[in-house]
Enzyme design. Structure first.
Site, mmCIF file in Angstrom:
data_model
loop_
_atom_site.group_PDB
_atom_site.id
_atom_site.type_symbol
_atom_site.label_atom_id
_atom_site.label_comp_id
_atom_site.label_asym_id
_atom_site.label_seq_id
_atom_site.Cartn_x
_atom_site.Cartn_y
_atom_site.Cartn_z
ATOM 1 N N THR A 173 0.855 -1.187 0.000
ATOM 2 C CA THR A 173 0.000 0.000 0.000
ATOM 3 C C THR A 173 0.892 1.238 0.000
ATOM 4 O O THR A 173 2.042 1.165 0.443
ATOM 5 C CB THR A 173 -0.857 -0.055 1.281
ATOM 6 O OG1 THR A 173 -1.845 -1.053 1.105
ATOM 7 C CG2 THR A 173 -1.519 1.257 1.623
ATOM 8 N N ARG A 201 -14.453 -6.507 0.263
ATOM 9 C CA ARG A 201 -13.637 -6.315 1.478
ATOM 10 C C ARG A 201 -13.010 -4.922 1.468
ATOM 11 O O ARG A 201 -12.412 -4.496 0.492
ATOM 12 C CB ARG A 201 -12.538 -7.369 1.535
ATOM 13 C CG ARG A 201 -11.587 -7.251 2.746
ATOM 14 C CD ARG A 201 -10.359 -6.432 2.435
ATOM 15 N NE ARG A 201 -9.372 -6.457 3.519
ATOM 16 C CZ ARG A 201 -8.283 -5.704 3.547
ATOM 17 N NH1 ARG A 201 -8.039 -4.855 2.557
ATOM 18 N NH2 ARG A 201 -7.437 -5.786 4.533
ATOM 19 N N VAL A 202 -13.133 -4.219 2.556
ATOM 20 C CA VAL A 202 -12.483 -2.919 2.701
ATOM 21 C C VAL A 202 -11.553 -3.007 3.898
ATOM 22 O O VAL A 202 -11.956 -3.463 4.972
ATOM 23 C CB VAL A 202 -13.528 -1.793 2.898
ATOM 24 C CG1 VAL A 202 -12.830 -0.464 3.125
ATOM 25 C CG2 VAL A 202 -14.446 -1.707 1.687
ATOM 26 N N GLY A 203 -10.308 -2.588 3.699
ATOM 27 C CA GLY A 203 -9.336 -2.618 4.793
ATOM 28 C C GLY A 203 -9.306 -1.300 5.544
ATOM 29 O O GLY A 203 -10.264 -0.520 5.525
ATOM 30 N N ASP A 204 -8.206 -1.059 6.179
ATOM 31 C CA ASP A 204 -8.056 0.164 6.991
ATOM 32 C C ASP A 204 -7.851 1.417 6.136
ATOM 33 O O ASP A 204 -8.204 2.520 6.553
ATOM 34 C CB ASP A 204 -6.835 0.028 7.910
ATOM 35 C CG ASP A 204 -5.561 -0.126 7.070
ATOM 36 O OD1 ASP A 204 -5.472 -1.107 6.305
ATOM 37 O OD2 ASP A 204 -4.684 0.748 7.150
HETATM 38 N N1 ASP Z 1 -3.512 -1.888 4.825
HETATM 39 C C1 ASP Z 1 -3.838 -2.432 3.533
HETATM 40 C C2 ASP Z 1 -5.101 -3.223 3.637
HETATM 41 O O1 ASP Z 1 -5.253 -3.989 4.565
HETATM 42 C C3 ASP Z 1 -2.766 -3.276 2.954
HETATM 43 C C4 ASP Z 1 -1.355 -2.757 3.047
HETATM 44 O O2 ASP Z 1 -1.052 -1.855 3.808
HETATM 45 O O3 ASP Z 1 -0.484 -3.286 2.321
HETATM 46 O O4 ASP Z 1 -5.919 -3.135 2.740
#
Ligand code: ASP
Length: 303
Positions: A173, A201-204
């Site tokens: 990311t 799916r949604v991450g942080d």
């Molecule tokens: N934080 C991102 C997510 O979980 C992935 C990443 O930081 O590489 O979508």
């Protein structure tokens, strides 16, 4: 105020001797240089973080925009967040497809709508309504990602968090934080999420306080790592709260990574710049390619 830009290319299990790692460092240097150039001409922190993040999104070795991971359905769904520390205004987008530079779409959500956050089909409809550039899935797919996707079609206990810990895999990311000459802070984070994630799916990354936060009273922060863990402790807001409690940006990032480990057994990384112009960088993965520039000083980069 001496302007500052810090960027990252994702915390993960990077192979420090790989070509991909060298390309990631080069992309971070190009992004930080672009941000520095904007800041040195008196440009706003928001412009600097957007421009830097666009360069990182365009860089094939990084998991944002071009170079993103495929989900289980063979799609690329992108998430991004941009935040203005002066006004606390923000724009975010999640699970959006066929957009090369989601950070700029996030900014248009901030400036051109009455909302903070648009997802999926609604975000794509907004993009089309304002004539925002769209692209094809093939434009976002680079390197061996299709082969990696096909190899995972019969997964035996594959866990999406593996990209942060298994050698050779990596979370990548991207993000940028900046302090401009007027003393304003801004943060940006953009991602394709985790490999083989479920559709939707949604991450942080696009979640305010988790993937990023910016407040002129404290700091600007961008996070990376295993999103399911990072969001549980609102890690970016936590860094700002540590700064409010008197910690420097560096100590605040370290304390937040410690909390991530202790509280939710998480892996990840952080970049930050505080309102007094101190830089913070911390991670508990193998590496987190990054670059930063203080005023008109020469860029610094590293793992
Ligand atoms: N934080 C991102 C997510 O979980 C992935 C990443 O930081 O590489 O979508």
């Amino acid at each position: 105020m001496k302007p500052i830009i810090v960027v990252h290319g994702g915390a993960g299990a990077w192979d420090l001797n790989s070509e991909r790692f060298r390309e990631a460092i080069a992309a971070c240097e190009a992004a930080a240089a672009a941000g520095q150039a904007i800041l040195l001409t008196g440009g706003p922190a928001l412009d600097a973080v957007e421009a830097a993040t666009r360069i990182l999104e365009d860089a094939p070795p990084l998991d944002a925009g071009r170079g993103s991971y495929l989900n289980t359905a063979g799609q690329i769904e992108l998430d991004a967040l941009i935040m203005d520390g002066q006004t606390l205004r923000l724009g975010a987008v999640a699970a959006v497809q066929r957009v090369c530079n989601p950070i700029s779409l996030a900014r248009r959500i901030m400036t051109d709508t009455q909302h903070n956050f648009l997802v999926g089909a609604g975000a794509e409809a907004f993009a089309d309504a304002i004539g925002f550039p769209r692209c094809e899935l093939a434009d976002l797919l680079v390197g061996g990602e299709l082969e990696a996707y096909l190899a995972l079609q019969h997964p035996a206990g594959y866990e999406t968090a593996e990209i942060f810990t298994q050698p050779g895999a990596m979370g990548d990311t991207v993000g940028a934080v900046a302090l401009d000459a007027a003393g304003n802070l801004a943060a940006a984070t953009s991602t394709g999420g985790t490999r083989n994630k479920m559709p939707g799916r949604v991450g942080d990354s696009p979640l305010v306080g988790a993937g990023g936060y910016a407040d002129n009273w404290t700091a600007a922060v961008s996070a990376t790592g295993h999103g399911e863990a990072l969001m549980r402790i609102l890690i970016s807001k936590q860094v700002c709260d540590f700064v409010a409690a008197g910690l420097s940006a560096q100590k605040a990032c370290q304390a937040a990574i410690h909390l991530l480990e202790e509280r939710v057994n998480g892996v990840g990384g952080l970049i930050a710049v505080d309102a007094r112009g101190h830089v913070g960088l911390a991670y508990n993965t193998t590496a987190m390619p990054h670059a930063f520039a203080l005023g008109d000083e020469r860029l610094q980069s590293g793992s």
